[in-house]
Write an enzyme that holds these catalytic residues in place. Structure first.
Site, PDB file in Angstrom:
ATOM      1  N   SER A  56      40.886  46.174  35.631  1.00 16.52           N
ATOM      2  CA  SER A  56      39.471  45.637  36.161  1.00 16.52           C
ATOM      3  C   SER A  56      38.808  45.232  35.049  1.00 16.52           C
ATOM      4  CB  SER A  56      38.665  46.648  36.803  1.00 16.52           C
ATOM      5  OG  SER A  56      37.453  46.163  37.127  1.00 16.52           O
TER       6      SER A  56
ATOM      7  N   LYS B 133      42.159  51.633  42.071  1.00 20.38           N
ATOM      8  CA  LYS B 133      41.724  50.230  41.811  1.00 20.38           C
ATOM      9  C   LYS B 133      40.972  49.762  43.209  1.00 20.38           C
ATOM     10  CE  LYS B 133      40.954  46.180  39.867  1.00 20.38           C
ATOM     11  NZ  LYS B 133      40.883  45.309  40.816  1.00 20.38           N
TER      12      LYS B 133
ATOM     13  N   HIS C 237      37.550  51.187  43.817  1.00 13.86           N
ATOM     14  CA  HIS C 237      36.735  50.504  42.816  1.00 13.86           C
ATOM     15  C   HIS C 237      36.367  49.414  43.344  1.00 13.86           C
ATOM     16  CE1 HIS C 237      36.535  47.353  39.649  1.00 13.86           C
ATOM     17  NE2 HIS C 237      35.975  48.412  38.815  1.00 13.86           N
ATOM     18  N   ASN C 238      37.160  48.468  43.858  1.00 11.18           N
ATOM     19  CA  ASN C 238      36.805  47.036  44.238  1.00 11.18           C
ATOM     20  C   ASN C 238      35.998  47.370  45.569  1.00 11.18           C
ATOM     21  OD1 ASN C 238      38.504  46.177  42.231  1.00 11.18           O
ATOM     22  ND2 ASN C 238      39.502  44.790  43.703  1.00 11.18           N
TER      23      ASN C 238
ATOM     24  N   GLU D 240      32.569  47.946  44.524  1.00  6.38           N
ATOM     25  CA  GLU D 240      32.284  46.649  44.043  1.00  6.38           C
ATOM     26  C   GLU D 240      31.453  45.833  44.963  1.00  6.38           C
ATOM     27  OE1 GLU D 240      34.425  42.928  42.265  1.00  6.38           O
ATOM     28  OE2 GLU D 240      35.057  44.685  41.142  1.00  6.38           O
TER      29      GLU D 240
END
Length: 488
Positions: free
Chosen positions: A135, A190, A193-194, A197
């Site tokens: 990232s 990940k 995480h996105n 986001e």
């Protein structure tokens, strides 16, 4: 560049911008690297960039066999290619020349089950496999990303020293990389995480909408507000770039560029996967789901333009005209509402990671994830340090909302939060992220919710049974018969 005196320890296949930048980052940190791409012009472009950017030790290969053979054993090759079939194709091309003990690392946004399937297939060939979330976008890849490797621990140990230098470096907490866990855990982390986001970006967009539409702030004023916010509790990469965006003039006409950007949001799929996983694991993630729905609705531009005409005729166009607001007070309220909403979004993401970790036996450490997100990545923010400390205080914390520090912060901000959501609703401005976060908080903090009525309804029409608050066991009532008799 002349051939290296000693073969590189590492290679990288897939030289789009992310791949090029990561290769240059690795070389700049003192690790010679071989690079390969199916389209050979990309190889030459990368080698040329390496020369221009300081004569970095990057060695280009047009032939996959020569590329693989150029790397010292045990070989480590990072792939940065599009998720799905291109990854399988690249593995097939490279593994034909690899030997037992060699390692492949997928640095793309891959679906975690694909990584687990590939890890098993590679093990049968005697190869090690890692799925590594990367990232930070192009800048992060070049100067220090947040790295989330999961899969073979042995493979991680091969290149741990490289990753520790290549990752973003944060004073006091170290390099933004850690071994995440087994299987597809790196890709899963990940992905979430996105998802976080997505929530973060939606909440910032709503703050912008309220300040612009209700507070009538100009782009210059918005730039100043977001710059000031970036000095305090909201300090983060996304707040920083938002301030930058408001200050950029249109180079193709009058005014500011942000006002000329079409209001349709694209997406690559990780946000959708996050919401689907939340549903599969029965974990509430309403803020992240609201951000996904907002992207879907943004795509209906033509329909929205027509709907606006229909409803303006009905008087909706006049709602904002009557608003009188205290700008300074509104700015402060929106700051507090944004912060409280963000806590809920991160809490949802962390709970989703924990639920998957329990299901899969990954044994993930939530505080460590917060630590490696403090630098390099898109959601890097000062308050991730607070999240890490919350999990350090209590590794079994049920929800970030009940950590004593975060609980106090939400209590202190809830009046402002409610004022902003109410003002937005009364002004006809949609704030699905902020209102979903508030509903999540209001549901979670209540000892009793109206689910008793829903369960009674389920038992009435489907004999699904219910439990009672005053005695153990499962019960079923023939609601229909009793109701029918009482009507006679």
């Amino acid at each position: 560049m002349a051939a290296p005196s000693q073969p590189p320890r590492i290679g990288l296949a897939g030289l789009a911008v992310m791949g090029q930048n990561l290769a240059l980052n690795i070389a700049e940190k003192g690790f010679p690297i071989s690079v390969y791409n199916r389209t050979t012009s990309k190889v030459d472009e990368t080698v040329e960039r390496a020369k221009v950017e300081g004569g970095l030790p990057v060695y280009g290969f047009h032939d996959p066999q020569a590329f693989v053979n150029s790397i010292q054993k045990p070989r480590v090759i990072i792939m940065l290619v599009k998720a799905g079939a291109p990854v399988d194709q690249t593995i097939k091309t490279l593994s034909a020349y690899m030997e037992e003990g060699d390692c492949i690392i997928d640095g793309g946004n891959e679906w975690y089950e694909n990584t687990e399937r590939r890890e098993k297939a590679m093990a049968e060939l005697g190869l090690l496999y890692l799925g590594m979330g990367v990232s930070g976008g192009e800048e992060g890849a070049r100067h220090g990303p947040s790295l989330m490797p999961g899969g073979s621990f042995k493979a991680f140990k091969y290149i741990e020293d490289i990753l520790l230098k290549v990752a973003a470096q944060v004073p006091d907490s170290g390099p933004c990389v850690t071994y995440i866990g087994k299987g597809g855990s790196g890709n899963f982390v990940k992905m979430v995480h996105n998802g976080i986001e997505y929530g973060d970006m939606q909440l910032i967009a709503e703050a912008y909408d309220v300040l612009r539409s209700v507070g009538k702030l100009s782009n210059e004023e918005l730039k100043a507000v977001f710059s000031e916010w970036n000095e305090g509790e909201l300090q983060s990469f996304l707040i920083e770039i938002t301030a930058d965006i408001f200050g950029i003039k249109d180079d193709k006409g009058e005014g500011y560029l942000v006002d000329k950007v079409l209001d349709k949001t694209g997406m690559k799929g990780t946000g959708k996967w996050t919401v689907q996983q939340a549903a599969d694991l029965s974990v509430a993630a309403p803020t992240i789901a609201a951000s996904l729905d907002s992207r879907f609705l943004s795509g209906l531009k033509e329909e929205r333009v027509k709907a606006a005409r229909v409803f303006e005729a009905g008087g909706f166009g006049d709602i904002l005209a009557d608003q009188e607001v205290d700008k300074k007070k509104l700015i402060d309220d929106v700051r507090q509402a944004l912060y409280a909403s963000k806590i809920c979004s991160y809490a949802q993401g962390m709970n989703l990671i924990r639920a998957k970790s329990i299901e899969k036996g990954w044994d993930l450490t939530l505080g460590e994830l917060a630590r490696i997100w403090k630098g390099g990545c898109i959601i890097r923010a000062i308050f991730l340090d607070r999240i890490k400390k919350a999990y350090d205080r209590n590794a079994d914390l049920a929800n970030l909302l009940v950590d004593p520090e975060f609980a106090k912060e939400i209590i202190d901000r809830q009046s402002a939060w409610r004022r902003v959501v109410s003002l937005a609703i009364n002004s006809g401005i949609s704030v699905p992220g902020m209102s979903s976060s508030l509903a999540y908080f209001d549901t979670y903090r209540r000892a009793r919710v109206p689910a008793n009525l829903v369960q009674a309804q389920r038992d009435y029409f489907g004999a699904h049974t219910y439990e009672r608050v005053d005695m153990e066991g499962s019960f079923h009532t023939e609601w229909f018969k009793i109701a029918k008799q009482s009507k006679i």
